[in-house]
Scaffold this motif. Sequence first.
Motif, PDB file in Angstrom:
ATOM      1  N   GLN A 183       0.803  -1.234   0.000  1.00 32.72           N
ATOM      2  CA  GLN A 183       0.000   0.000   0.000  1.00 32.72           C
ATOM      3  C   GLN A 183       0.832   1.279   0.000  1.00 32.72           C
ATOM      4  OE1 GLN A 183      -0.785  -2.728   1.715  1.00 32.72           O
ATOM      5  NE2 GLN A 183      -2.939  -2.792   2.308  1.00 32.72           N
ATOM      6  N   ALA A 184       2.118   1.177   0.336  1.00 29.20           N
ATOM      7  CA  ALA A 184       2.959   2.381   0.418  1.00 29.20           C
ATOM      8  C   ALA A 184       4.205   2.233  -0.445  1.00 29.20           C
ATOM      9  CB  ALA A 184       3.371   2.638   1.868  1.00 29.20           C
ATOM     10  N   ASP A 185       4.564   3.312  -1.147  1.00 23.64           N
ATOM     11  CA  ASP A 185       5.802   3.334  -1.934  1.00 23.64           C
ATOM     12  C   ASP A 185       6.977   3.855  -1.113  1.00 23.64           C
ATOM     13  OD1 ASP A 185       4.448   2.524  -4.374  1.00 23.64           O
ATOM     14  OD2 ASP A 185       3.561   4.534  -4.349  1.00 23.64           O
ATOM     15  N   ALA A 186       6.686   4.549  -0.025  1.00 25.34           N
ATOM     16  CA  ALA A 186       7.710   5.034   0.900  1.00 25.34           C
ATOM     17  C   ALA A 186       7.058   5.164   2.274  1.00 25.34           C
ATOM     18  CB  ALA A 186       8.268   6.387   0.457  1.00 25.34           C
ATOM     19  N   ILE A 187       7.837   4.913   3.318  1.00 23.68           N
ATOM     20  CA  ILE A 187       7.333   5.055   4.691  1.00 23.68           C
ATOM     21  C   ILE A 187       8.379   5.811   5.504  1.00 23.68           C
ATOM     22  CG2 ILE A 187       6.583   3.882   6.791  1.00 23.68           C
ATOM     23  CD1 ILE A 187       5.691   1.521   5.112  1.00 23.68           C
TER      24      ILE A 187
ATOM     25  N   VAL B 125      10.853   0.208   6.380  1.00 23.51           N
ATOM     26  CA  VAL B 125      10.471   1.596   6.103  1.00 23.51           C
ATOM     27  C   VAL B 125      11.625   2.290   5.369  1.00 23.51           C
ATOM     28  CG1 VAL B 125       9.075   1.628   8.221  1.00 23.51           C
ATOM     29  CG2 VAL B 125      11.359   2.653   8.237  1.00 23.51           C
ATOM     30  N   SER B 126      11.326   3.456   4.803  1.00 22.08           N
ATOM     31  CA  SER B 126      12.340   4.186   4.031  1.00 22.08           C
ATOM     32  C   SER B 126      13.275   4.987   4.938  1.00 22.08           C
ATOM     33  CB  SER B 126      11.653   5.159   3.063  1.00 22.08           C
ATOM     34  OG  SER B 126      10.580   4.551   2.406  1.00 22.08           O
TER      35      SER B 126
ATOM     36  N   ALA C 179      18.170  14.931   3.727  1.00 19.81           N
ATOM     37  CA  ALA C 179      17.703  14.718   2.364  1.00 19.81           C
ATOM     38  C   ALA C 179      17.923  13.259   2.000  1.00 19.81           C
ATOM     39  CB  ALA C 179      18.483  15.616   1.397  1.00 19.81           C
ATOM     40  N   VAL C 180      16.880  12.610   1.551  1.00 17.24           N
ATOM     41  CA  VAL C 180      16.954  11.166   1.280  1.00 17.24           C
ATOM     42  C   VAL C 180      16.420  10.872  -0.112  1.00 17.24           C
ATOM     43  CG1 VAL C 180      16.304   8.864   2.077  1.00 17.24           C
ATOM     44  CG2 VAL C 180      16.575  10.711   3.733  1.00 17.24           C
ATOM     45  N   GLU C 181      17.198  10.124  -0.860  1.00 17.56           N
ATOM     46  CA  GLU C 181      16.740   9.615  -2.157  1.00 17.56           C
ATOM     47  C   GLU C 181      16.205   8.213  -1.907  1.00 17.56           C
ATOM     48  OE1 GLU C 181      18.275  11.115  -5.520  1.00 17.56           O
ATOM     49  OE2 GLU C 181      16.391  10.258  -6.241  1.00 17.56           O
ATOM     50  N   ILE C 182      14.936   8.007  -2.275  1.00 15.12           N
ATOM     51  CA  ILE C 182      14.275   6.726  -2.003  1.00 15.12           C
ATOM     52  C   ILE C 182      14.026   6.012  -3.329  1.00 15.12           C
ATOM     53  CG2 ILE C 182      12.152   5.680  -1.091  1.00 15.12           C
ATOM     54  CD1 ILE C 182      12.006   8.144   0.830  1.00 15.12           C
ATOM     55  N   SER C 183      14.346   4.734  -3.373  1.00 15.14           N
ATOM     56  CA  SER C 183      14.183   3.952  -4.601  1.00 15.14           C
ATOM     57  C   SER C 183      12.707   3.833  -4.979  1.00 15.14           C
ATOM     58  CB  SER C 183      14.780   2.549  -4.406  1.00 15.14           C
ATOM     59  OG  SER C 183      14.334   1.684  -5.438  1.00 15.14           O
ATOM     60  N   ASP C 184      12.391   4.169  -6.235  1.00 17.51           N
ATOM     61  CA  ASP C 184      11.015   4.004  -6.699  1.00 17.51           C
ATOM     62  C   ASP C 184      10.634   2.523  -6.762  1.00 17.51           C
ATOM     63  OD1 ASP C 184      10.797   6.757  -7.030  1.00 17.51           O
ATOM     64  OD2 ASP C 184      11.539   6.694  -9.087  1.00 17.51           O
ATOM     65  N   ARG C 185      11.639   1.669  -6.873  1.00 14.54           N
ATOM     66  CA  ARG C 185      11.388   0.236  -7.032  1.00 14.54           C
ATOM     67  C   ARG C 185      11.169  -0.459  -5.687  1.00 14.54           C
ATOM     68  NH1 ARG C 185      14.587  -4.041  -7.165  1.00 14.54           N
ATOM     69  NH2 ARG C 185      16.414  -2.732  -6.796  1.00 14.54           N
ATOM     70  N   THR C 186      12.021  -0.137  -4.692  1.00 16.61           N
ATOM     71  CA  THR C 186      11.966  -0.876  -3.420  1.00 16.61           C
ATOM     72  C   THR C 186      11.391  -0.059  -2.272  1.00 16.61           C
ATOM     73  OG1 THR C 186      14.169  -0.153  -2.714  1.00 16.61           O
ATOM     74  CG2 THR C 186      14.035  -2.150  -4.092  1.00 16.61           C
ATOM     75  N   GLY C 187      11.404   1.253  -2.378  1.00 22.17           N
ATOM     76  CA  GLY C 187      10.971   2.088  -1.263  1.00 22.17           C
ATOM     77  C   GLY C 187      12.032   2.256  -0.195  1.00 22.17           C
TER      78      GLY C 187
END
Length: 273
Positions: free
Chosen positions: A145-149, A172-173, A243-251
């Motif tokens: 349900q979430a792409d990032a947490i 979580v991210s 500042a955090v870059e979060i993977s679109d694939r894994t979150g």
Amino acid sequence: MRLLFLGDMVGRSGRTAVAERLPGLVADWKLDFVIVNGENAAGGFGITEDIFEATIDAGADVVTTGNHVWDQREALTFAPRHDAFLRPANYPAGTPGRGSGLFTARNGARVMVMNVMGRAFMHPDLDDPFRCVAEIVEACPLGEQADAIVLDFHAEATSEKQAMGHYLDGRVSLVVGTHTHVPTADHQILNGGTAYQSDAGMCGDYDSSLGMEKEEPLNRFLTKVPRGRFEAASGPATICGLAVEISDRTGLAETISPVRLGARLHEAVPVGW
Ligand code: FE2
């Protein structure tokens, strides 16, 4: 996706710096999502609805809080009206407002944000923060349900914060601490891929004691006799956060960089943004 988290915004000094700098950061760094802790925004104690709305207008997607959330009594009234306003999730059942929510980032990603308070050296009577976050994450898992947490863990003890980071690692991210108003140098990506920093620091005047004019805190340490009120320090603020870059694939986190911008602390900005 690119996420910016800003630590506790303290008083007019902190609010002004965030209002002046955040719109430019959103544009220049192509930020997809912004979270600001606002629990000290009103003179150091709580937050008003006007300040909440101004923070959203400046570019925040979510405003988190902590132990000072109800210092301005109007927060009890406006908290239930604003989905983007979070109070600690582990407050008793029936507390106004909510402690977590699912939001849509500028890139369309579904971002779940949780705000939880620690118990060590703080509020031992609150619900267990570990069980609280586990229940929230289990109901809205990363990659489903979430792409990032993101968790804003508003807590005093670095031991409790580090334990929380490891507890949520891989699920979580980002786990980032707030409340101590001093940025820690332990920003890292944990073994399971979760970005972590024990404390983001404050957005406020660092020529102070935790963002408050330094004379009265010092007086109380020296004499134990209150001589006046705590007043928010009014010098120019340094904006502090992560500042955090979060993977679109894994979150999970791909890069993590401290952010320090402004008057007093050594500047830090994410490389390549
Ligand atoms: Fe706090």
